[in-house]
Motif scaffolding. Sequence first.
Motif, PDB file in Angstrom:
ATOM      1  N   LEU A  17       0.582   2.891   8.291  1.00  0.00           N
ATOM      2  CA  LEU A  17       0.821   3.068   9.721  1.00  0.00           C
ATOM      3  C   LEU A  17      -0.179   4.049  10.322  1.00  0.00           C
ATOM      4  CD1 LEU A  17       2.634   2.507  12.197  1.00  0.00           C
ATOM      5  CD2 LEU A  17       4.047   4.451  11.469  1.00  0.00           C
ATOM      6  N   PHE A  18      -0.432   5.162   9.623  1.00  0.00           N
ATOM      7  CA  PHE A  18      -1.341   6.174  10.166  1.00  0.00           C
ATOM      8  C   PHE A  18      -2.759   5.636  10.281  1.00  0.00           C
ATOM      9  CE2 PHE A  18      -4.486   9.517   9.389  1.00  0.00           C
ATOM     10  CZ  PHE A  18      -4.224  10.360  10.459  1.00  0.00           C
ATOM     11  N   TRP A  19      -3.276   5.046   9.205  1.00  0.00           N
ATOM     12  CA  TRP A  19      -4.685   4.671   9.185  1.00  0.00           C
ATOM     13  C   TRP A  19      -4.987   3.425  10.008  1.00  0.00           C
ATOM     14  CZ3 TRP A  19      -8.585   7.641   8.027  1.00  0.00           C
ATOM     15  CH2 TRP A  19      -8.363   8.768   7.229  1.00  0.00           C
ATOM     16  N   THR A  20      -4.008   2.550  10.214  1.00  0.00           N
ATOM     17  CA  THR A  20      -4.289   1.325  10.956  1.00  0.00           C
ATOM     18  C   THR A  20      -3.795   1.355  12.399  1.00  0.00           C
ATOM     19  OG1 THR A  20      -2.229   0.235  10.232  1.00  0.00           O
ATOM     20  CG2 THR A  20      -4.162  -0.040   8.836  1.00  0.00           C
ATOM     21  N   VAL A  21      -2.915   2.317  12.739  1.00  0.00           N
ATOM     22  CA  VAL A  21      -2.361   2.312  14.095  1.00  0.00           C
ATOM     23  C   VAL A  21      -2.435   3.684  14.751  1.00  0.00           C
ATOM     24  CG1 VAL A  21      -0.333   1.801  15.518  1.00  0.00           C
ATOM     25  CG2 VAL A  21      -0.773   0.446  13.455  1.00  0.00           C
ATOM     26  N   THR A  22      -1.789   4.675  14.193  1.00  0.00           N
ATOM     27  CA  THR A  22      -1.554   5.923  14.919  1.00  0.00           C
ATOM     28  C   THR A  22      -2.631   6.974  14.731  1.00  0.00           C
ATOM     29  OG1 THR A  22      -0.252   6.888  13.105  1.00  0.00           O
ATOM     30  CG2 THR A  22       0.930   5.549  14.726  1.00  0.00           C
ATOM     31  N   GLY A  23      -3.512   6.823  13.751  1.00  0.00           N
ATOM     32  CA  GLY A  23      -4.442   7.898  13.427  1.00  0.00           C
ATOM     33  C   GLY A  23      -5.816   7.795  14.040  1.00  0.00           C
ATOM     34  N   SER A  24      -5.977   6.966  15.069  1.00  0.00           N
ATOM     35  CA  SER A  24      -7.316   6.742  15.621  1.00  0.00           C
ATOM     36  C   SER A  24      -7.437   7.171  17.071  1.00  0.00           C
ATOM     37  CB  SER A  24      -7.684   5.260  15.489  1.00  0.00           C
ATOM     38  OG  SER A  24      -7.709   4.869  14.139  1.00  0.00           O
ATOM     39  N   GLY A  25      -6.615   8.123  17.506  1.00  0.00           N
ATOM     40  CA  GLY A  25      -6.637   8.531  18.905  1.00  0.00           C
ATOM     41  C   GLY A  25      -7.976   9.095  19.343  1.00  0.00           C
ATOM     42  N   GLU A  26      -8.540   9.992  18.559  1.00  0.00           N
ATOM     43  CA  GLU A  26      -9.828  10.574  18.931  1.00  0.00           C
ATOM     44  C   GLU A  26     -10.943   9.537  18.865  1.00  0.00           C
ATOM     45  OE1 GLU A  26     -10.244  13.361  20.211  1.00  0.00           O
ATOM     46  OE2 GLU A  26      -8.356  14.373  19.813  1.00  0.00           O
ATOM     47  N   TYR A  27     -10.873   8.663  17.866  1.00  0.00           N
ATOM     48  CA  TYR A  27     -11.900   7.641  17.700  1.00  0.00           C
ATOM     49  C   TYR A  27     -11.922   6.691  18.898  1.00  0.00           C
ATOM     50  CZ  TYR A  27     -14.420   3.707  15.575  1.00  0.00           C
ATOM     51  OH  TYR A  27     -15.312   2.696  15.311  1.00  0.00           O
ATOM     52  N   ALA A  28     -10.749   6.411  19.444  1.00  0.00           N
ATOM     53  CA  ALA A  28     -10.649   5.444  20.534  1.00  0.00           C
ATOM     54  C   ALA A  28     -10.904   6.050  21.896  1.00  0.00           C
ATOM     55  CB  ALA A  28      -9.261   4.792  20.521  1.00  0.00           C
ATOM     56  N   SER A  29     -11.217   7.324  21.959  1.00  0.00           N
ATOM     57  CA  SER A  29     -11.462   7.977  23.244  1.00  0.00           C
ATOM     58  C   SER A  29     -12.788   7.517  23.838  1.00  0.00           C
ATOM     59  CB  SER A  29     -11.468   9.496  23.060  1.00  0.00           C
ATOM     60  OG  SER A  29     -11.894  10.128  24.245  1.00  0.00           O
ATOM     61  N   PHE A  30     -12.830   7.433  25.169  1.00  0.00           N
ATOM     62  CA  PHE A  30     -14.059   7.050  25.860  1.00  0.00           C
ATOM     63  C   PHE A  30     -14.997   8.234  26.051  1.00  0.00           C
ATOM     64  CE2 PHE A  30     -16.428   5.982  29.832  1.00  0.00           C
ATOM     65  CZ  PHE A  30     -17.096   4.874  29.340  1.00  0.00           C
ATOM     66  N   THR A  31     -14.470   9.442  25.916  1.00  0.00           N
ATOM     67  CA  THR A  31     -15.259  10.645  26.182  1.00  0.00           C
ATOM     68  C   THR A  31     -16.326  10.842  25.117  1.00  0.00           C
ATOM     69  OG1 THR A  31     -13.314  11.660  27.176  1.00  0.00           O
ATOM     70  CG2 THR A  31     -15.139  13.116  26.589  1.00  0.00           C
ATOM     71  N   GLY A  32     -17.532  11.117  25.531  1.00  0.00           N
ATOM     72  CA  GLY A  32     -18.644  11.382  24.616  1.00  0.00           C
ATOM     73  C   GLY A  32     -19.661  10.264  24.651  1.00  0.00           C
ATOM     74  N   SER A  33     -20.860  10.548  25.121  1.00  0.00           N
ATOM     75  CA  SER A  33     -21.954   9.568  25.156  1.00  0.00           C
ATOM     76  C   SER A  33     -21.584   8.325  25.949  1.00  0.00           C
ATOM     77  CB  SER A  33     -22.376   9.187  23.733  1.00  0.00           C
ATOM     78  OG  SER A  33     -22.821  10.295  23.016  1.00  0.00           O
ATOM     79  N   GLU A  34     -20.972   8.520  27.115  1.00  0.00           N
ATOM     80  CA  GLU A  34     -20.518   7.375  27.903  1.00  0.00           C
ATOM     81  C   GLU A  34     -21.669   6.443  28.267  1.00  0.00           C
ATOM     82  OE1 GLU A  34     -19.806  10.495  28.476  1.00  0.00           O
ATOM     83  OE2 GLU A  34     -17.651  10.773  28.752  1.00  0.00           O
ATOM     84  N   MET A  35     -22.798   7.013  28.698  1.00  0.00           N
ATOM     85  CA  MET A  35     -23.916   6.174  29.094  1.00  0.00           C
ATOM     86  C   MET A  35     -24.463   5.387  27.910  1.00  0.00           C
ATOM     87  SD  MET A  35     -25.643   4.989  31.512  1.00  0.00           S
ATOM     88  CE  MET A  35     -25.013   6.077  32.791  1.00  0.00           C
ATOM     89  N   THR A  51       0.863  -1.190   0.000  1.00  0.00           N
ATOM     90  CA  THR A  51       0.000   0.000   0.000  1.00  0.00           C
ATOM     91  C   THR A  51       0.895   1.235   0.000  1.00  0.00           C
ATOM     92  OG1 THR A  51      -0.187  -0.196   2.418  1.00  0.00           O
ATOM     93  CG2 THR A  51      -1.921  -1.189   1.104  1.00  0.00           C
ATOM     94  N   GLU A  52       0.971   1.891   1.103  1.00  0.00           N
ATOM     95  CA  GLU A  52       1.848   3.059   1.259  1.00  0.00           C
ATOM     96  C   GLU A  52       2.246   3.071   2.721  1.00  0.00           C
ATOM     97  OE1 GLU A  52       3.646   6.561   1.902  1.00  0.00           O
ATOM     98  OE2 GLU A  52       1.614   6.400   2.701  1.00  0.00           O
ATOM     99  N   PRO A  53       3.522   2.781   3.041  1.00  0.00           N
ATOM    100  CA  PRO A  53       3.896   2.503   4.433  1.00  0.00           C
ATOM    101  C   PRO A  53       3.449   3.544   5.446  1.00  0.00           C
ATOM    102  CG  PRO A  53       5.684   1.912   2.970  1.00  0.00           C
ATOM    103  CD  PRO A  53       4.649   2.578   2.113  1.00  0.00           C
ATOM    104  N   SER A  54       3.695   4.836   5.171  1.00  0.00           N
ATOM    105  CA  SER A  54       3.308   5.848   6.157  1.00  0.00           C
ATOM    106  C   SER A  54       1.793   5.926   6.288  1.00  0.00           C
ATOM    107  CB  SER A  54       3.889   7.210   5.775  1.00  0.00           C
ATOM    108  OG  SER A  54       3.384   7.634   4.516  1.00  0.00           O
ATOM    109  N   GLY A  55       1.076   5.822   5.170  1.00  0.00           N
ATOM    110  CA  GLY A  55      -0.383   5.816   5.224  1.00  0.00           C
ATOM    111  C   GLY A  55      -0.916   4.587   5.926  1.00  0.00           C
TER     112      GLY A  55
END
Length: 513
Positions: free
Chosen positions: A253-271, A247-251
Amino acid sequence: MSAPPLRTVTTRTPASVAVPAPRPAVPRPAGRPASGGRLRWSRLLPLLAAVALLTRLPSFLRQVWSPDEGYLATQARMLAAGGSLYDTVVDRKPPLLPWLYQGAFALFGDDSLLPLRVAAVFAQFATAALLAAVALHRWGPRAGWAAGVLFLLVSLGLNPQDTQAATFEVFILPFTVAAVRCAERRHWAAAGLCVAAAALTKQTGGAVLLPVLWLLWRQTAPGRRAPAVRRTACGLVLPVLGAALATEPSGFLFWTVTGSGEYASFTGSEMHVLLRAVASAMLLSGAAIGLLAALAEAGRRASSGCPAAGGRAPDLWLWLVASAVAVAAGFHFFGHYYLQLVPPLVLLGTAALAALPPVRAVRRALTTVVPCLAFLVWGLLAPRPELDHARQVAAAVRARTPAGARVFIWGMHPEQYWLAGRTPASRYLTAGLLTNFSGGRDGPRVGEKYAVRGGWAAFHEEMRTGPPELIVDDSRGKPYAPERVPPLRSLLRARYEPVATVDGAVLYGPRKG
């Protein structure tokens, strides 16, 4: 007179005393009782194939089951048209399943997901057969039959949208079970390869590495562990590196590992998220009620000194715990995540059944059948309001644009692109990638500033170089509505005007004059 020569006397062990076969320095992870017969694969495999087809029957009755299917189908078309994965075609998932969809479309056409439905049946069948092999190795033929059939039944135990879609979890399961099976047979390079295949289908598939390493440690003599680790590592690392280079090494790495910090956050609609987690856990528990009861009963018997096969399989408990961590990763708890729990849960339940008296074991197993049949009926009769909405929007898009037109749909249902047969004007197929909205998250972490890094800059460039002929606002009052997203609101006000409304979705055409 000399004494007669001494004769070596060979004593035979009575037939009633089991003589263990020669073993390596470290014993196998779980003992196997006398089998009482042989497992007839010629009978079991056709049965598993029939049950796999039966349990997947609802999947053939709906054009699209979930947005994930729509995303994959749209990605596959973009790749076939010359798109580049992790550049002009993006998602937070590894590449194996987009490639599978692309290959199926190349062979059978891209107007139907039927080939992927068939592939999902084969994936379920393969998982069941591999589980039967693991159970046979550990607890004998009856356990082999039970594990294969019970897996297929318990896999129904969630919302049909989660169990019937041909998406990531269905396709990681055969790789995860194959990894454990290879590890218990000491095929370390193959085990590493299976872990890699699971992780390249979905990142959480890599959780099976923990039981593989446990088996390696327990079954390999100390002097041979280093070579076994090297073989496992080669089997794991080389395919991942190959996928990155393809594929494209930097892409990648970003899309499968490092670029999902906000997505993986617990904050927002916890209940909301916690309620979803509990609801999915209760659904799966209802489907596996007989196995859970057997585990509880076997645990009670073990505490009173009776044998409990599940207690001699720490690798299975580790597998279950690692899978539970994978379910919790990202703090979204979508129902289909829970499918990853089913193989280790079924094996532990099968071990518990093997430790019970036959009559009680049969009763516990039958207790699981009834709720699973109810889930099957649910799948056959499940309503489909979101699919009906997607079809209406897709029909309106087709009616207002020529074939080959570029359109942009602002929503969470990328299947609308596929149903409409129109080219996405942006690599961002859902509003979630540009706002962090996902799965009902409507708290403070939804908005422009929570987009994937560089997302809005790339979006503005797409709108400048290839403006869409039609924009569909399918937010329908959600937190990512254009009035709450200034860049999109400005684009619509400056260059587009409303031309139609379809089932709550607003269609915008280029502003005249």
